[in-house]
Design a protein around this motif. Structure first.
Motif, PDB file in Angstrom:
ATOM      1  N   LYS A  55     -75.034 -23.559 -41.549  1.00 56.72           N
ATOM      2  CA  LYS A  55     -74.795 -22.472 -40.595  1.00 56.72           C
ATOM      3  C   LYS A  55     -75.014 -21.141 -41.304  1.00 56.72           C
ATOM      4  O   LYS A  55     -74.592 -20.981 -42.456  1.00 56.72           O
ATOM      5  N   VAL A  56     -75.681 -20.232 -40.632  1.00 54.35           N
ATOM      6  CA  VAL A  56     -75.864 -18.904 -41.233  1.00 54.35           C
ATOM      7  C   VAL A  56     -75.656 -17.808 -40.199  1.00 54.35           C
ATOM      8  O   VAL A  56     -75.806 -18.020 -38.991  1.00 54.35           O
ATOM      9  N   LEU A  57     -75.320 -16.648 -40.719  1.00 56.20           N
ATOM     10  CA  LEU A  57     -75.313 -15.438 -39.897  1.00 56.20           C
ATOM     11  C   LEU A  57     -76.393 -14.533 -40.474  1.00 56.20           C
ATOM     12  O   LEU A  57     -76.387 -14.236 -41.671  1.00 56.20           O
ATOM     13  N   VAL A  58     -77.350 -14.174 -39.616  1.00 54.60           N
ATOM     14  CA  VAL A  58     -78.467 -13.345 -40.060  1.00 54.60           C
ATOM     15  C   VAL A  58     -78.383 -11.983 -39.385  1.00 54.60           C
ATOM     16  O   VAL A  58     -78.175 -11.895 -38.170  1.00 54.60           O
ATOM     17  N   LYS A  59     -78.524 -10.937 -40.186  1.00 60.38           N
ATOM     18  CA  LYS A  59     -78.614  -9.588 -39.630  1.00 60.38           C
ATOM     19  C   LYS A  59     -80.044  -9.117 -39.792  1.00 60.38           C
ATOM     20  O   LYS A  59     -80.670  -9.354 -40.837  1.00 60.38           O
ATOM     21  N   ALA A  60     -80.566  -8.475 -38.749  1.00 55.96           N
ATOM     22  CA  ALA A  60     -81.955  -8.035 -38.788  1.00 55.96           C
ATOM     23  C   ALA A  60     -82.144  -6.904 -37.784  1.00 55.96           C
ATOM     24  O   ALA A  60     -81.178  -6.423 -37.188  1.00 55.96           O
ATOM     25  N   GLN A  61     -83.405  -6.488 -37.617  1.00 55.29           N
ATOM     26  CA  GLN A  61     -83.748  -5.560 -36.536  1.00 55.29           C
ATOM     27  C   GLN A  61     -84.766  -6.259 -35.647  1.00 55.29           C
ATOM     28  O   GLN A  61     -85.554  -7.081 -36.130  1.00 55.29           O
ATOM     29  N   ASP A  62     -84.741  -5.924 -34.368  1.00 52.61           N
ATOM     30  CA  ASP A  62     -85.766  -6.493 -33.483  1.00 52.61           C
ATOM     31  C   ASP A  62     -87.017  -5.624 -33.561  1.00 52.61           C
ATOM     32  O   ASP A  62     -87.070  -4.665 -34.337  1.00 52.61           O
ATOM     33  N   GLU A  63     -88.017  -5.948 -32.740  1.00 52.06           N
ATOM     34  CA  GLU A  63     -89.293  -5.237 -32.876  1.00 52.06           C
ATOM     35  C   GLU A  63     -89.230  -3.785 -32.411  1.00 52.06           C
ATOM     36  O   GLU A  63     -90.216  -3.066 -32.500  1.00 52.06           O
ATOM     37  N   TYR A  64     -88.089  -3.382 -31.873  1.00 51.72           N
ATOM     38  CA  TYR A  64     -87.933  -1.977 -31.489  1.00 51.72           C
ATOM     39  C   TYR A  64     -86.980  -1.250 -32.436  1.00 51.72           C
ATOM     40  O   TYR A  64     -86.584  -0.117 -32.193  1.00 51.72           O
ATOM     41  N   GLY A  65     -86.573  -1.940 -33.489  1.00 45.41           N
ATOM     42  CA  GLY A  65     -85.714  -1.306 -34.488  1.00 45.41           C
ATOM     43  C   GLY A  65     -84.224  -1.440 -34.198  1.00 45.41           C
ATOM     44  O   GLY A  65     -83.401  -0.938 -34.956  1.00 45.41           O
ATOM     45  N   ASN A  66     -83.864  -2.115 -33.089  1.00 45.58           N
ATOM     46  CA  ASN A  66     -82.441  -2.318 -32.776  1.00 45.58           C
ATOM     47  C   ASN A  66     -81.828  -3.339 -33.728  1.00 45.58           C
ATOM     48  O   ASN A  66     -82.470  -4.337 -34.061  1.00 45.58           O
ATOM     49  N   HIS A  67     -80.586  -3.101 -34.109  1.00 46.18           N
ATOM     50  CA  HIS A  67     -79.912  -4.051 -34.997  1.00 46.18           C
ATOM     51  C   HIS A  67     -79.451  -5.275 -34.218  1.00 46.18           C
ATOM     52  O   HIS A  67     -78.886  -5.143 -33.134  1.00 46.18           O
ATOM     53  N   VAL A  68     -79.727  -6.454 -34.758  1.00 42.38           N
ATOM     54  CA  VAL A  68     -79.326  -7.696 -34.094  1.00 42.38           C
ATOM     55  C   VAL A  68     -78.645  -8.629 -35.091  1.00 42.38           C
ATOM     56  O   VAL A  68     -78.856  -8.525 -36.304  1.00 42.38           O
ATOM     57  N   GLU A  69     -77.817  -9.516 -34.556  1.00 41.38           N
ATOM     58  CA  GLU A  69     -77.159 -10.544 -35.373  1.00 41.38           C
ATOM     59  C   GLU A  69     -77.448 -11.894 -34.741  1.00 41.38           C
ATOM     60  O   GLU A  69     -77.344 -12.046 -33.528  1.00 41.38           O
ATOM     61  N   ILE A  70     -77.789 -12.852 -35.557  1.00 43.87           N
ATOM     62  CA  ILE A  70     -78.058 -14.191 -35.040  1.00 43.87           C
ATOM     63  C   ILE A  70     -77.175 -15.193 -35.763  1.00 43.87           C
ATOM     64  O   ILE A  70     -77.196 -15.277 -36.994  1.00 43.87           O
ATOM     65  N   GLU A  71     -76.407 -15.924 -34.970  1.00 40.58           N
ATOM     66  CA  GLU A  71     -75.609 -17.018 -35.526  1.00 40.58           C
ATOM     67  C   GLU A  71     -76.415 -18.282 -35.316  1.00 40.58           C
ATOM     68  O   GLU A  71     -76.735 -18.625 -34.176  1.00 40.58           O
ATOM     69  N   ALA A  72     -76.776 -18.961 -36.391  1.00 41.58           N
ATOM     70  CA  ALA A  72     -77.636 -20.133 -36.238  1.00 41.58           C
ATOM     71  C   ALA A  72     -77.070 -21.314 -36.983  1.00 41.58           C
ATOM     72  O   ALA A  72     -76.383 -21.153 -37.991  1.00 41.58           O
ATOM     73  N   GLU A  73     -77.373 -22.506 -36.454  1.00 39.80           N
ATOM     74  CA  GLU A  73     -77.003 -23.710 -37.197  1.00 39.80           C
ATOM     75  C   GLU A  73     -78.122 -24.741 -37.134  1.00 39.80           C
ATOM     76  O   GLU A  73     -79.099 -24.577 -36.408  1.00 39.80           O
ATOM     77  N   ASP A  74     -77.975 -25.774 -37.945  1.00 41.35           N
ATOM     78  CA  ASP A  74     -78.939 -26.872 -38.014  1.00 41.35           C
ATOM     79  C   ASP A  74     -80.377 -26.376 -38.215  1.00 41.35           C
ATOM     80  O   ASP A  74     -80.614 -25.564 -39.090  1.00 41.35           O
ATOM     81  N   LEU A  75     -81.320 -26.834 -37.348  1.00 36.79           N
ATOM     82  CA  LEU A  75     -82.733 -26.534 -37.575  1.00 36.79           C
ATOM     83  C   LEU A  75     -83.012 -25.024 -37.613  1.00 36.79           C
ATOM     84  O   LEU A  75     -83.727 -24.535 -38.500  1.00 36.79           O
ATOM     85  N   LEU A  76     -82.448 -24.288 -36.655  1.00 34.70           N
ATOM     86  CA  LEU A  76     -82.714 -22.839 -36.616  1.00 34.70           C
ATOM     87  C   LEU A  76     -82.218 -22.166 -37.907  1.00 34.70           C
ATOM     88  O   LEU A  76     -82.892 -21.287 -38.465  1.00 34.70           O
ATOM     89  N   ALA A  77     -81.065 -22.603 -38.399  1.00 33.72           N
ATOM     90  CA  ALA A  77     -80.530 -22.038 -39.644  1.00 33.72           C
ATOM     91  C   ALA A  77     -81.474 -22.338 -40.807  1.00 33.72           C
ATOM     92  O   ALA A  77     -81.737 -21.481 -41.652  1.00 33.72           O
ATOM     93  N   CYS A  78     -81.992 -23.560 -40.802  1.00 38.04           N
ATOM     94  CA  CYS A  78     -82.914 -23.978 -41.866  1.00 38.04           C
ATOM     95  C   CYS A  78     -84.184 -23.128 -41.837  1.00 38.04           C
ATOM     96  O   CYS A  78     -84.631 -22.603 -42.856  1.00 38.04           O
TER      97      CYS A  78
END
Ligand code: ZN
Length: 182
Positions: free
Chosen positions: A105-128
């Motif tokens: 499981k991971v928590l990823v912080k990033a920006q979307d293609e418009y520069g907005n800050h986003v957080e993604i909580e992912a597990e299993d395949l998506l986390a990998c």
């Protein structure tokens, strides 16, 4: 930045080992590259692709493993939990499959293609997949996880890929040397 004629770079291409630069300001050109990256990923039936894999040393990835397309800029894993081991392939190292141990499981912080800050909580395949792509931005590849036996098994394949990669770069520089193709 050369956004035209992007192609997937193969093992042996130095750009895959370079640390990607952080994107300071998101522009149309970044959006264009992300769009093209997603196209290349789908065409190659991949589920993730990082900018260095198309020759662009900037911190951008695309991921789609069935739950929709993510286009992420400056992604960072900020939290990890648990473990999983999956057999991973890579569009830059076709024909090679390596067992990789990563967080489940991971928590990823990033920006979307418009520069907005986003957080993604992912597990299993998506986390990998997110962890795999984010590692591309540091110059790390799945071959770095290979066990002794996996290294022996893939040696010929890597040699062949290195040669292909060199040939592709050579023919590309020849293309560029002549602007007028008559
Ligand atoms: Zn990869």
């Amino acid at each position: 930045m050369q956004e035209t004629n992007l192609r997937i770079r193969l093992y042996g291409d130095p750009v895959l080992r370079k640390k990607a630069v952080k994107v300071k300001e998101v522009t149309d050109s970044h959006r264009e590259i992300l769009k093209k990256m997603a196209q290349l990923m789908y065409e190659a039936s991949g589920i993730g692709l990082a900018a260095p894999q198309v020759g662009i040393s900037e911190s951008m990835i695309v991921v789609d493993c069935g739950s929709g397309l993510y286009k992420l800029i400056n992604p960072k894993v900020v939290k990890k939990e648990g473990w999983q081991v999956l057999q991973e392939g890579c569009l830059s190292v076709p024909g090679v499959c390596i067992k990789v141990k990563r967080a489940r499981k991971v928590l990823v912080k990033a920006q979307d293609e418009y520069g907005n800050h986003v957080e993604i909580e992912a597990e299993d395949l998506l986390a990998c997949v997110l962890q795999h792509e984010i590692e591309h931005l540091t110059g790390k590849l799945i071959v770095d996880y290979a066990s002794f036996f996996e290294k022996l098994k893939m040696a010929d394949k890597l040699k062949e890929l290195k040669k292909r990669s060199k040939d592709e770069r050579l023919s590309e520089s020849k293309d560029k040397s002549c602007q007028l193709q008559l």
